[in-house]
Scaffold this motif. Structure first.
Motif, mmCIF file in Angstrom:
data_model
loop_
_atom_site.group_PDB
_atom_site.id
_atom_site.type_symbol
_atom_site.label_atom_id
_atom_site.label_comp_id
_atom_site.label_asym_id
_atom_site.label_seq_id
_atom_site.Cartn_x
_atom_site.Cartn_y
_atom_site.Cartn_z
ATOM 1 N N MET A 1 36.022 34.449 30.980
ATOM 2 C CA MET A 1 35.662 33.243 31.668
ATOM 3 C C MET A 1 34.154 33.011 31.587
ATOM 4 O O MET A 1 33.713 31.879 31.600
ATOM 5 C CB MET A 1 36.111 33.292 33.125
ATOM 6 N N ASP A 2 33.383 34.098 31.506
ATOM 7 C CA ASP A 2 31.939 33.925 31.373
ATOM 8 C C ASP A 2 31.588 33.228 30.068
ATOM 9 O O ASP A 2 30.633 32.456 30.018
ATOM 10 C CB ASP A 2 31.228 35.282 31.435
ATOM 11 N N ALA A 3 32.350 33.500 29.016
ATOM 12 C CA ALA A 3 32.077 32.867 27.718
ATOM 13 C C ALA A 3 32.146 31.351 27.832
ATOM 14 O O ALA A 3 31.372 30.634 27.194
ATOM 15 C CB ALA A 3 33.053 33.369 26.668
ATOM 16 N N GLN A 4 33.056 30.845 28.663
ATOM 17 C CA GLN A 4 33.157 29.404 28.863
ATOM 18 C C GLN A 4 31.963 28.902 29.662
ATOM 19 O O GLN A 4 31.389 27.859 29.338
ATOM 20 C CB GLN A 4 34.465 29.055 29.569
ATOM 21 N N LYS A 5 31.563 29.637 30.677
ATOM 22 C CA LYS A 5 30.409 29.238 31.499
ATOM 23 C C LYS A 5 29.134 29.168 30.672
ATOM 24 O O LYS A 5 28.273 28.326 30.900
ATOM 25 C CB LYS A 5 30.223 30.207 32.670
ATOM 26 N N TYR A 6 28.996 30.057 29.683
ATOM 27 C CA TYR A 6 27.812 30.075 28.824
ATOM 28 C C TYR A 6 27.936 29.137 27.629
ATOM 29 O O TYR A 6 27.052 29.099 26.779
ATOM 30 C CB TYR A 6 27.532 31.500 28.339
ATOM 31 N N GLY A 7 29.015 28.387 27.547
ATOM 32 C CA GLY A 7 29.194 27.422 26.473
ATOM 33 C C GLY A 7 29.605 28.028 25.147
ATOM 34 O O GLY A 7 29.530 27.359 24.119
ATOM 35 N N LEU A 8 30.029 29.276 25.144
ATOM 36 C CA LEU A 8 30.433 29.929 23.900
ATOM 37 C C LEU A 8 31.828 29.506 23.463
ATOM 38 O O LEU A 8 32.150 29.568 22.275
ATOM 39 C CB LEU A 8 30.370 31.449 24.063
ATOM 40 N N ILE A 9 32.652 29.117 24.423
ATOM 41 C CA ILE A 9 33.976 28.584 24.128
ATOM 42 C C ILE A 9 34.201 27.362 24.997
ATOM 43 O O ILE A 9 33.617 27.223 26.075
ATOM 44 C CB ILE A 9 35.093 29.630 24.379
ATOM 45 N N LYS A 10 35.055 26.454 24.520
ATOM 46 C CA LYS A 10 35.303 25.222 25.262
ATOM 47 C C LYS A 10 36.447 25.347 26.247
ATOM 48 O O LYS A 10 36.375 24.844 27.365
ATOM 49 C CB LYS A 10 35.573 24.069 24.300
ATOM 50 N N THR A 11 37.524 25.977 25.827
ATOM 51 C CA THR A 11 38.695 26.088 26.687
ATOM 52 C C THR A 11 39.293 27.483 26.594
ATOM 53 O O THR A 11 39.034 28.226 25.649
ATOM 54 C CB THR A 11 39.795 25.068 26.300
ATOM 55 N N ILE A 12 40.126 27.761 27.574
ATOM 56 C CA ILE A 12 40.817 29.042 27.632
ATOM 57 C C ILE A 12 42.308 28.770 27.669
ATOM 58 O O ILE A 12 42.766 27.894 28.411
ATOM 59 C CB ILE A 12 40.377 29.838 28.867
ATOM 60 N N GLY A 13 43.059 29.498 26.870
ATOM 61 C CA GLY A 13 44.506 29.386 26.866
ATOM 62 C C GLY A 13 45.128 30.733 27.193
ATOM 63 O O GLY A 13 44.501 31.780 27.029
ATOM 64 N N VAL A 14 46.347 30.675 27.672
ATOM 65 C CA VAL A 14 47.091 31.889 27.997
ATOM 66 C C VAL A 14 48.452 31.824 27.317
ATOM 67 O O VAL A 14 48.847 30.784 26.790
ATOM 68 C CB VAL A 14 47.241 32.065 29.528
ATOM 69 N N SER A 15 49.164 32.911 27.357
ATOM 70 C CA SER A 15 50.472 32.964 26.723
ATOM 71 C C SER A 15 51.474 33.636 27.654
ATOM 72 O O SER A 15 51.195 34.723 28.187
ATOM 73 C CB SER A 15 50.371 33.741 25.406
ATOM 74 N N ASN A 16 52.594 32.974 27.850
ATOM 75 C CA ASN A 16 53.699 33.503 28.650
ATOM 76 C C ASN A 16 53.332 33.770 30.105
ATOM 77 O O ASN A 16 53.875 34.672 30.731
ATOM 78 C CB ASN A 16 54.278 34.768 28.011
ATOM 79 N N PHE A 17 52.425 32.966 30.659
ATOM 80 C CA PHE A 17 52.070 33.116 32.065
ATOM 81 C C PHE A 17 53.094 32.385 32.920
ATOM 82 O O PHE A 17 53.386 31.219 32.686
ATOM 83 C CB PHE A 17 50.673 32.550 32.338
#
Length: 88
Positions: A1-17
């Protein structure tokens, strides 16, 4: 989640949650996943989980266990009819 806060990634996805997993991760991180990749195919529509994803603003991305379903899918008259219409 920190990677998103620092702008390193735009979105986060999950699988089978499942809904409880989604609630836990959202509560723990204050981040709602953009997508939840879930099993969905003609023999398992998974409508309940799709509704739960929708309630949270999460896009459902479908996957299907190819090897398990392929034999039935190739001989299913309805699926064959749809495939023929799309191919034409």
């Amino acid at each position: 989640m920190d990677a998103q806060k620092y702008g390193l990634i735009k979105t986060i996805g999950v699988s089978n949650f499942l809904p409880e997993h989604l609630d836990n991760i959202i509560e723990a991180t204050d981040v709602t996943p953009a997508t939840n990749q879930i099993e969905r195919h003609p023999y398992f529509n998974n409508k309940e989980l799709i509704a739960e994803n929708d309630k949270r603003g999460i896009v459902s991305e479908a996957w299907s266990p190819y090897a398990r379903e392929i034999n039935d899918a190739l001989t299913d008259p309805t699926i064959k009819e749809i495939a023929e219409k799309i191919r034409s």
